[in-house]
Design a protein around this motif. Structure first.
Motif, PDB file in Angstrom:
ATOM      1  N   GLY A  89       0.810  -1.204   0.000  1.00  0.00           N
ATOM      2  CA  GLY A  89       0.000   0.000   0.000  1.00  0.00           C
ATOM      3  C   GLY A  89       0.843   1.253   0.000  1.00  0.00           C
ATOM      4  O   GLY A  89       0.623   2.171  -0.806  1.00  0.00           O
ATOM      5  N   GLU A  90       1.818   1.323   0.900  1.00  0.00           N
ATOM      6  CA  GLU A  90       2.642   2.517   1.010  1.00  0.00           C
ATOM      7  C   GLU A  90       3.588   2.682  -0.170  1.00  0.00           C
ATOM      8  O   GLU A  90       3.777   3.791  -0.675  1.00  0.00           O
ATOM      9  CB  GLU A  90       3.461   2.478   2.302  1.00  0.00           C
ATOM     10  CG  GLU A  90       4.401   3.656   2.434  1.00  0.00           C
ATOM     11  CD  GLU A  90       5.157   3.686   3.746  1.00  0.00           C
ATOM     12  OE1 GLU A  90       6.261   4.259   3.786  1.00  0.00           O
ATOM     13  OE2 GLU A  90       4.645   3.124   4.750  1.00  0.00           O
ATOM     14  N   GLY A  91       4.218   1.592  -0.621  1.00  0.00           N
ATOM     15  CA  GLY A  91       5.273   1.704  -1.614  1.00  0.00           C
ATOM     16  C   GLY A  91       4.822   1.619  -3.055  1.00  0.00           C
ATOM     17  O   GLY A  91       5.516   2.130  -3.942  1.00  0.00           O
ATOM     18  N   LEU A  92       3.658   1.004  -3.318  1.00  0.00           N
ATOM     19  CA  LEU A  92       3.229   0.806  -4.702  1.00  0.00           C
ATOM     20  C   LEU A  92       1.956   1.569  -5.039  1.00  0.00           C
ATOM     21  O   LEU A  92       1.979   2.516  -5.821  1.00  0.00           O
ATOM     22  CB  LEU A  92       3.047  -0.693  -4.998  1.00  0.00           C
ATOM     23  CG  LEU A  92       4.298  -1.479  -5.345  1.00  0.00           C
ATOM     24  CD1 LEU A  92       5.188  -1.672  -4.124  1.00  0.00           C
ATOM     25  CD2 LEU A  92       3.937  -2.861  -5.913  1.00  0.00           C
ATOM     26  N   ILE A  93       0.836   1.169  -4.426  1.00  0.00           N
ATOM     27  CA  ILE A  93      -0.422   1.771  -4.854  1.00  0.00           C
ATOM     28  C   ILE A  93      -0.573   3.201  -4.336  1.00  0.00           C
ATOM     29  O   ILE A  93      -1.122   4.070  -5.025  1.00  0.00           O
ATOM     30  CB  ILE A  93      -1.639   0.896  -4.438  1.00  0.00           C
ATOM     31  CG1 ILE A  93      -2.932   1.444  -5.052  1.00  0.00           C
ATOM     32  CG2 ILE A  93      -1.753   0.801  -2.927  1.00  0.00           C
ATOM     33  CD1 ILE A  93      -2.926   1.472  -6.567  1.00  0.00           C
ATOM     34  N   GLY A  94      -0.053   3.483  -3.144  1.00  0.00           N
ATOM     35  CA  GLY A  94      -0.158   4.837  -2.615  1.00  0.00           C
ATOM     36  C   GLY A  94       0.471   5.879  -3.542  1.00  0.00           C
ATOM     37  O   GLY A  94      -0.184   6.854  -3.935  1.00  0.00           O
ATOM     38  N   PRO A  95       1.754   5.715  -3.893  1.00  0.00           N
ATOM     39  CA  PRO A  95       2.363   6.675  -4.819  1.00  0.00           C
ATOM     40  C   PRO A  95       1.666   6.728  -6.176  1.00  0.00           C
ATOM     41  O   PRO A  95       1.644   7.778  -6.823  1.00  0.00           O
ATOM     42  CB  PRO A  95       3.801   6.147  -4.951  1.00  0.00           C
ATOM     43  CG  PRO A  95       4.043   5.393  -3.696  1.00  0.00           C
ATOM     44  CD  PRO A  95       2.727   4.766  -3.357  1.00  0.00           C
ATOM     45  N   THR A  96       1.108   5.595  -6.621  1.00  0.00           N
ATOM     46  CA  THR A  96       0.408   5.578  -7.902  1.00  0.00           C
ATOM     47  C   THR A  96      -0.881   6.390  -7.816  1.00  0.00           C
ATOM     48  O   THR A  96      -1.246   7.114  -8.755  1.00  0.00           O
ATOM     49  CB  THR A  96       0.098   4.136  -8.329  1.00  0.00           C
ATOM     50  OG1 THR A  96       1.303   3.358  -8.299  1.00  0.00           O
ATOM     51  CG2 THR A  96      -0.467   4.085  -9.733  1.00  0.00           C
ATOM     52  N   ILE A  97      -1.591   6.294  -6.691  1.00  0.00           N
ATOM     53  CA  ILE A  97      -2.797   7.101  -6.502  1.00  0.00           C
ATOM     54  C   ILE A  97      -2.425   8.576  -6.416  1.00  0.00           C
ATOM     55  O   ILE A  97      -3.121   9.443  -6.972  1.00  0.00           O
ATOM     56  CB  ILE A  97      -3.554   6.636  -5.240  1.00  0.00           C
ATOM     57  CG1 ILE A  97      -4.140   5.240  -5.459  1.00  0.00           C
ATOM     58  CG2 ILE A  97      -4.666   7.626  -4.887  1.00  0.00           C
ATOM     59  CD1 ILE A  97      -4.767   4.621  -4.226  1.00  0.00           C
ATOM     60  N   LEU A 110      -5.950   6.979   0.500  1.00  0.00           N
ATOM     61  CA  LEU A 110      -4.647   7.255   1.115  1.00  0.00           C
ATOM     62  C   LEU A 110      -4.665   7.239   2.643  1.00  0.00           C
ATOM     63  O   LEU A 110      -3.767   6.647   3.264  1.00  0.00           O
ATOM     64  CB  LEU A 110      -4.087   8.579   0.588  1.00  0.00           C
ATOM     65  CG  LEU A 110      -3.759   8.596  -0.910  1.00  0.00           C
ATOM     66  CD1 LEU A 110      -3.198   9.959  -1.314  1.00  0.00           C
ATOM     67  CD2 LEU A 110      -2.767   7.490  -1.284  1.00  0.00           C
ATOM     68  N   PRO A 111      -5.645   7.863   3.306  1.00  0.00           N
ATOM     69  CA  PRO A 111      -5.620   7.843   4.776  1.00  0.00           C
ATOM     70  C   PRO A 111      -5.620   6.436   5.391  1.00  0.00           C
ATOM     71  O   PRO A 111      -4.851   6.187   6.329  1.00  0.00           O
ATOM     72  CB  PRO A 111      -6.878   8.641   5.156  1.00  0.00           C
ATOM     73  CG  PRO A 111      -7.076   9.573   4.005  1.00  0.00           C
ATOM     74  CD  PRO A 111      -6.704   8.756   2.794  1.00  0.00           C
ATOM     75  N   PRO A 112      -6.444   5.477   4.899  1.00  0.00           N
ATOM     76  CA  PRO A 112      -6.387   4.140   5.501  1.00  0.00           C
ATOM     77  C   PRO A 112      -5.044   3.431   5.284  1.00  0.00           C
ATOM     78  O   PRO A 112      -4.645   2.599   6.105  1.00  0.00           O
ATOM     79  CB  PRO A 112      -7.531   3.383   4.795  1.00  0.00           C
ATOM     80  CG  PRO A 112      -8.437   4.442   4.278  1.00  0.00           C
ATOM     81  CD  PRO A 112      -7.551   5.585   3.916  1.00  0.00           C
ATOM     82  N   ILE A 113      -4.351   3.748   4.182  1.00  0.00           N
ATOM     83  CA  ILE A 113      -3.014   3.186   3.979  1.00  0.00           C
ATOM     84  C   ILE A 113      -2.057   3.781   4.995  1.00  0.00           C
ATOM     85  O   ILE A 113      -1.288   3.066   5.648  1.00  0.00           O
ATOM     86  CB  ILE A 113      -2.522   3.455   2.547  1.00  0.00           C
ATOM     87  CG1 ILE A 113      -3.371   2.701   1.525  1.00  0.00           C
ATOM     88  CG2 ILE A 113      -1.046   3.051   2.402  1.00  0.00           C
ATOM     89  CD1 ILE A 113      -3.046   3.031   0.078  1.00  0.00           C
TER      90      ILE A 113
END
Length: 370
Positions: A89-97, A110-113
């Motif tokens: 979540g933090e390293g892949l999908i978060g930055p992509t979002i 983002l907040p739940p991640i």
């Protein structure tokens, strides 16, 4: 006090209390260890503001510099803190979002991640689309205000504990422009997760079957047909700053191999001693190269993945060699060096095989013909 000093002090205090017995838990080949306490630790990190350091403050981060992010990941590894359950979540999908998401998507996901509340997995590989990722056949179509997804993913890390999956799927016929990138809830009818037993005897990889699974029409990153571009951006984030912390773990493994070589007498063998020295030198080169690549973030990052995966696989082979005959048998489960050998066989395959990385380097960096 520098961020490095703050992190060191906080980690020492936090890992001496209720999370003391979480030290060293988890990691490649050991993701079955202590999931509940590691998830509690993830939430503890989030509450203290030690997740998503590079994110904007608006979304819970610290807008930390690259140097400060590297410092935190190095201190995290040195403290022998538990392997993160929220790293996808933090390293892949978060930055992509952050890069492609709408404000509504950023506010929702983002907040739940950052808090460590929602865990993610990656829905890329399929039985006929591993290294040839553009060949994915999982299909999705709009039905009213929802996407309906049908197909199969494989080698899906941590799918059995994930709340969400980012799924590369086919929404059109064109090889690349027919792909879309959907955010799909895992805990629903139509999603089945089947663990895959590895050489280590554990099951952190899974098969995932989508049979009419659904997600909201707005849970798409980019426009329909832009999935390939978004997916490639995610892979770029995968080679991010946490790889510096990964190398502290590599150092710990190498130290264990050297210690075993001294204990067994393998270090007296000139051939094995030469391999140990080469492993040490190559790890130093890896760190310097990784720092350079983090600042460039072009297709050259494939060099880093190729380098560390090939090195780690050789370290696993060296770990077996220094054990001698004792490395070939086990009385009560695998020891650390046996597990290193078995799991590292996969390093040159997952997250982009070595063959694919060489093609990327040749074509995109060196400009060689396809």
């Amino acid at each position: 006090m520098s961020l490095r000093e703050q992190a060191r002090a906080w980690l020492e205090e936090s890992l001496s209390g209720e999370f003391a017995h979480a030290r060293g838990l988890g990691g490649p080949g050991r993701e079955h260890e202590g999931h509940e306490i590691r998830h509690a630790w993830e939430r503890h990190l989030g509450r203290a503001g030690w997740t998503c350091l590079g994110w904007p403050e608006k979304y819970g981060g610290r807008a930390a510099s690259l140097d400060d992010q590297v410092a935190f990941h190095e201190e995290y590894a040195r403290a022998d803190a538990p392997a993160r359950v929220g790293h996808i979540g933090e390293g892949l999908i978060g930055p992509t979002i952050l890069e492609f998401g709408t404000e509504e998507q950023k506010d929702r996901f983002l907040p739940p991640i950052q808090r460590g509340d929602e865990l993610w997995c990656q829905g890329y590989s399929e039985p006929e689309a591993g290294s040839d990722l553009a060949n994915v056949q999982t299909k999705a179509h709009l039905s009213g205000d929802e996407w309906v997804i049908t197909g199969q993913k494989v080698w899906t890390s941590l799918a059995h504990v994930a709340d969400w999956c980012f799924v590369l799927c086919r929404t059109g016929r064109d090889r690349y422009r027919g792909l879309s990138y959907l955010l799909v809830p895992m805990r629903q009818p139509g999603v089945q997760v089947r663990p895959i037993v590895q050489l280590t005897g554990t099951s952190e990889f899974n098969e995932v079957f989508f049979d009419g699974a659904r997600t909201a029409a707005g849970h798409i990153l980019g426009a329909p047909g832009e999935g390939w571009r978004v997916a490639m951006a995610t892979l770029g984030h995968e080679r991010g700053v946490s790889t510096l912390g990964q190398q502290i773990g590599f150092r710990r493994e190498l130290d264990r191999v050297i210690e075993t070589a001294r204990r067994t007498g393998a270090a007296d063998d000139p051939v094995l001693r030469d391999r140990l020295v080469r492993a040490w030198l190559e790890l130093e080169i890896m760190r310097l190269n990784a720092l350079r690549m983090l600042r460039e973030r072009g297709p050259e990052v494939s060099i880093a993945k190729l380098y560390w995966s090939e090195w780690h696989r050789r370290l696993g082979e060296l770990a077996q060699a220094v054990q001698g005959r004792a490395g070939l048998v086990t009385d009560d489960g695998l020891n650390d060096l046996q597990r290193l050998y078995l799991f590292s066989r996969a390093d040159t395959i997952y997250a982009g095989s070595s063959e694919i990385q060489r093609n990327i380097i040749a074509e995109r960096t060196l400009g060689l013909p396809r």
